[in-house]
Scaffold this motif. Structure first.
Motif, PDB file in Angstrom:
ATOM      1  N   LYS A 140     -89.436  -0.393 -20.911  1.00  0.00           N
ATOM      2  CA  LYS A 140     -90.616  -1.165 -21.321  1.00  0.00           C
ATOM      3  C   LYS A 140     -90.508  -1.634 -22.780  1.00  0.00           C
ATOM      4  CE  LYS A 140     -93.707   1.039 -17.930  1.00  0.00           C
ATOM      5  NZ  LYS A 140     -95.025   1.697 -17.711  1.00  0.00           N
ATOM      6  N   TYR A 175     -97.328  -5.652 -10.990  1.00  0.00           N
ATOM      7  CA  TYR A 175     -98.262  -4.511 -10.940  1.00  0.00           C
ATOM      8  C   TYR A 175     -99.495  -4.829 -10.087  1.00  0.00           C
ATOM      9  CZ  TYR A 175     -95.903  -1.495 -14.377  1.00  0.00           C
ATOM     10  OH  TYR A 175     -95.029  -0.646 -15.020  1.00  0.00           O
ATOM     11  N   HIS A 223    -102.069  -2.367  -8.810  1.00  0.00           N
ATOM     12  CA  HIS A 223    -103.019  -1.750  -9.750  1.00  0.00           C
ATOM     13  C   HIS A 223    -104.130  -2.711 -10.182  1.00  0.00           C
ATOM     14  CE1 HIS A 223    -100.627   1.810 -10.026  1.00  0.00           C
ATOM     15  NE2 HIS A 223     -99.623   1.250 -10.651  1.00  0.00           N
ATOM     16  N   PHE A 242    -107.247   0.154 -16.042  1.00  0.00           N
ATOM     17  CA  PHE A 242    -106.202  -0.027 -17.058  1.00  0.00           C
ATOM     18  C   PHE A 242    -105.329  -1.259 -16.824  1.00  0.00           C
ATOM     19  CE2 PHE A 242    -104.589   3.060 -13.884  1.00  0.00           C
ATOM     20  CZ  PHE A 242    -103.441   2.397 -13.445  1.00  0.00           C
ATOM     21  N   LEU A 255    -102.374  -2.736 -19.221  1.00  0.00           N
ATOM     22  CA  LEU A 255    -101.000  -2.567 -18.726  1.00  0.00           C
ATOM     23  C   LEU A 255    -100.245  -3.897 -18.768  1.00  0.00           C
ATOM     24  CD1 LEU A 255     -98.770  -0.986 -17.230  1.00  0.00           C
ATOM     25  CD2 LEU A 255    -100.023  -1.389 -15.094  1.00  0.00           C
ATOM     26  N   ARG A 273     -87.502   9.310 -11.085  1.00  0.00           N
ATOM     27  CA  ARG A 273     -88.848   9.795 -11.448  1.00  0.00           C
ATOM     28  C   ARG A 273     -88.738  11.123 -12.200  1.00  0.00           C
ATOM     29  NH1 ARG A 273     -93.196   6.192 -10.903  1.00  0.00           N
ATOM     30  NH2 ARG A 273     -94.448   8.077 -11.060  1.00  0.00           N
ATOM     31  N   THR A 295     -96.357  10.348 -16.172  1.00  0.00           N
ATOM     32  CA  THR A 295     -96.870   9.074 -16.691  1.00  0.00           C
ATOM     33  C   THR A 295     -97.361   9.210 -18.134  1.00  0.00           C
ATOM     34  OG1 THR A 295     -97.605   8.569 -14.434  1.00  0.00           O
ATOM     35  CG2 THR A 295     -98.487   7.196 -16.207  1.00  0.00           C
ATOM     36  N   ARG A 336     -89.745  10.122 -20.993  1.00  0.00           N
ATOM     37  CA  ARG A 336     -91.056   9.879 -21.596  1.00  0.00           C
ATOM     38  C   ARG A 336     -91.391  10.914 -22.665  1.00  0.00           C
ATOM     39  NH1 ARG A 336     -93.858   7.873 -15.939  1.00  0.00           N
ATOM     40  NH2 ARG A 336     -93.830   5.631 -16.381  1.00  0.00           N
ATOM     41  N   ILE A 394     -99.783   6.988 -22.943  1.00  0.00           N
ATOM     42  CA  ILE A 394     -99.789   6.656 -21.511  1.00  0.00           C
ATOM     43  C   ILE A 394     -99.591   5.158 -21.292  1.00  0.00           C
ATOM     44  CG2 ILE A 394    -102.305   6.418 -21.297  1.00  0.00           C
ATOM     45  CD1 ILE A 394    -101.986   7.944 -18.559  1.00  0.00           C
ATOM     46  N   ASN A 416     -95.273   3.915 -22.456  1.00  0.00           N
ATOM     47  CA  ASN A 416     -94.602   5.112 -21.921  1.00  0.00           C
ATOM     48  C   ASN A 416     -93.150   4.870 -21.514  1.00  0.00           C
ATOM     49  OD1 ASN A 416     -95.118   3.735 -19.573  1.00  0.00           O
ATOM     50  ND2 ASN A 416     -96.281   5.360 -18.579  1.00  0.00           N
ATOM     51  N   HIS A 435     -90.555   2.296 -16.517  1.00  0.00           N
ATOM     52  CA  HIS A 435     -91.126   2.221 -15.168  1.00  0.00           C
ATOM     53  C   HIS A 435     -90.070   2.675 -14.181  1.00  0.00           C
ATOM     54  CE1 HIS A 435     -92.766   0.719 -11.401  1.00  0.00           C
ATOM     55  NE2 HIS A 435     -91.553   0.240 -11.174  1.00  0.00           N
ATOM     56  N   GLY A 436     -90.501   3.309 -13.106  1.00  0.00           N
ATOM     57  CA  GLY A 436     -89.600   3.595 -11.989  1.00  0.00           C
ATOM     58  C   GLY A 436     -90.338   3.469 -10.673  1.00  0.00           C
TER      59      GLY A 436
HETATM   60  P1  RTP Z   1     -94.883   3.112 -13.713  1.00  0.00           P
HETATM   61  O1  RTP Z   1     -95.446   2.480 -12.454  1.00  0.00           O
HETATM   62  O2  RTP Z   1     -94.975   2.223 -14.918  1.00  0.00           O
HETATM   63  O3  RTP Z   1     -93.500   3.650 -13.480  1.00  0.00           O
HETATM   64  O4  RTP Z   1     -95.742   4.404 -14.077  1.00  0.00           O
HETATM   65  P2  RTP Z   1     -96.258   5.545 -13.111  1.00  0.00           P
HETATM   66  O5  RTP Z   1     -95.800   5.296 -11.704  1.00  0.00           O
HETATM   67  O6  RTP Z   1     -95.884   6.841 -13.735  1.00  0.00           O
HETATM   68  O7  RTP Z   1     -97.827   5.354 -13.208  1.00  0.00           O
HETATM   69  P3  RTP Z   1     -98.794   4.389 -12.356  1.00  0.00           P
HETATM   70  O8  RTP Z   1     -99.895   5.237 -11.818  1.00  0.00           O
HETATM   71  O9  RTP Z   1     -98.008   3.568 -11.385  1.00  0.00           O
HETATM   72  O10 RTP Z   1     -99.404   3.457 -13.479  1.00  0.00           O
HETATM   73  C1  RTP Z   1     -98.700   2.330 -13.975  1.00  0.00           C
HETATM   74  C2  RTP Z   1     -98.815   2.304 -15.471  1.00  0.00           C
HETATM   75  O11 RTP Z   1    -100.187   2.080 -15.828  1.00  0.00           O
HETATM   76  C3  RTP Z   1    -100.484   2.808 -17.007  1.00  0.00           C
HETATM   77  N1  RTP Z   1    -101.574   3.743 -16.731  1.00  0.00           N
HETATM   78  N2  RTP Z   1    -102.570   3.925 -17.546  1.00  0.00           N
HETATM   79  N3  RTP Z   1    -104.967   4.842 -18.764  1.00  0.00           N
HETATM   80  C4  RTP Z   1    -104.603   5.331 -17.589  1.00  0.00           C
HETATM   81  O12 RTP Z   1    -105.231   6.171 -17.006  1.00  0.00           O
HETATM   82  C5  RTP Z   1    -103.357   4.845 -16.991  1.00  0.00           C
HETATM   83  N4  RTP Z   1    -102.877   5.229 -15.844  1.00  0.00           N
HETATM   84  C6  RTP Z   1    -101.746   4.517 -15.665  1.00  0.00           C
HETATM   85  C7  RTP Z   1     -99.266   3.580 -17.423  1.00  0.00           C
HETATM   86  O13 RTP Z   1     -98.624   2.873 -18.464  1.00  0.00           O
HETATM   87  C8  RTP Z   1     -98.425   3.608 -16.169  1.00  0.00           C
HETATM   88  O14 RTP Z   1     -97.063   3.677 -16.476  1.00  0.00           O
END
Ligand code: RTP
Ligand code: MG
Length: 141
Positions: free
Chosen positions: A11, A51, A54, A59, A63, A87, A93, A104, A111, A114, A117-118
Motif C-alpha cells: 500500500k 474494494y 466494503h 471506513f 480506505l 495472510r 488488520t 503489519r 489500521i 496498514n 493487502h492480501g
Molecule cells: P485488506 O483487505 O486490505 O488486505 O485488509 P484486511 O482483509 O485485513 O481487512 P478488511 O476487513 O478487508 O478491510 C480492508 C481495509 O479497510 C481498512 N479497515 N478499516 N476502521 C476500521 O474499522 C477498518 N476496518 C478495516 C483497513 O485498512 C483494511 O486493510
C-alpha cells in the motif's frame, strides 16, 4: 497441498517508506514466488472497484482515499497454500494487534495505513488477480 495464487498489494504507506524489497523478502523467504507485478497509482474508480465489497462500510471513503494517496505495488504470489500463508505473513488488520514479526507489526502505522493487502480466499484471489492482470501477464514458474 495444492499450489495456489493470491493477490498482494504493497500500500502507499509502505511504498512511501521504501520497504517494497523488505516486504518481497518476506514473501520469498516463506516460499512464495512473485509471478506478476506492477507499480500503479490507482484512480478513485479503480480503488472503489477493487474494494467494492466494503462499499457500505463506514471506513470505505477513508480506505479509498488512502489507497489513491500514492502509488502501490501490486503482485500475484504463487506457492503452497498461498492465500493463508500471505495472510499469516501480513498479520492482523490492525497493526497494534498484529503478531510480532509480521509485515503489519513491523511496517504499518495504523489500521488505515496498514502496509499491505492480501486476498482473503482463493475465490477472491482469482477475481482480484484478474482485476489487475491479464492472464498473459502472470508467469507460472
Ligand atoms: P485488506 O483487505 O486490505 O488486505 O485488509 P484486511 O482483509 O485485513 O481487512 P478488511 O476487513 O478487508 O478491510 C480492508 C481495509 O479497510 C481498512 N479497515 N478499516 N476502521 C476500521 O474499522 C477498518 N476496518 C478495516 C483497513 O485498512 C483494511 O486493510
Ligand atoms: Mg480484506
Amino acid at each position: 497441498m495444492a499450489i495456489e495464487r493470491t493477490l498482494s498489494i504493497v500500500k502507499p504507506d509502505a511504498v512511501g517508506k521504501n520497504v517494497i524489497g523488505k516486504i518481497y523478502d518476506r514473501f520469498e523467504s516463506a516460499g512464495l514466488k512473485v509471478v506478476a507485478a506492477k507499480m500503479k497509482h490507482l484512480s478513485r474508480s479503480e480503488a472503489e472497484g477493487f474494494y467494492a465489497v466494503h462499499k457500505e462500510r463506514p471506513f470505505f471513503n477513508d480506505l479509498v482515499q488512502f489507497m489513491i494517496s500514492g502509488p502501490v505495488m501490486i503482485q500475484a504470489l504463487e506457492g503452497e497454500n498461498a492465500v493463508l500463508k500471505n495472510r499469516d505473513l501480513m498479520g492482523a488488520t490492525d497493526p497494534k494487534k498484529a503478531d510480532k514479526g509480521t509485515i503489519r507489526a513491523d511496517f504499518a502505522d495504523s489500521i488505515d495505513a496498514n502496509a499491505v493487502h492480501g486476498s482473503d480466499s482463493a475465490e477472491n484471489a482469482a477475481i482480484e488477480i484478474a482485476y489487475f492482470f491479464a492472464a498473459s501477464e502472470v508467469y507460472s514458474r
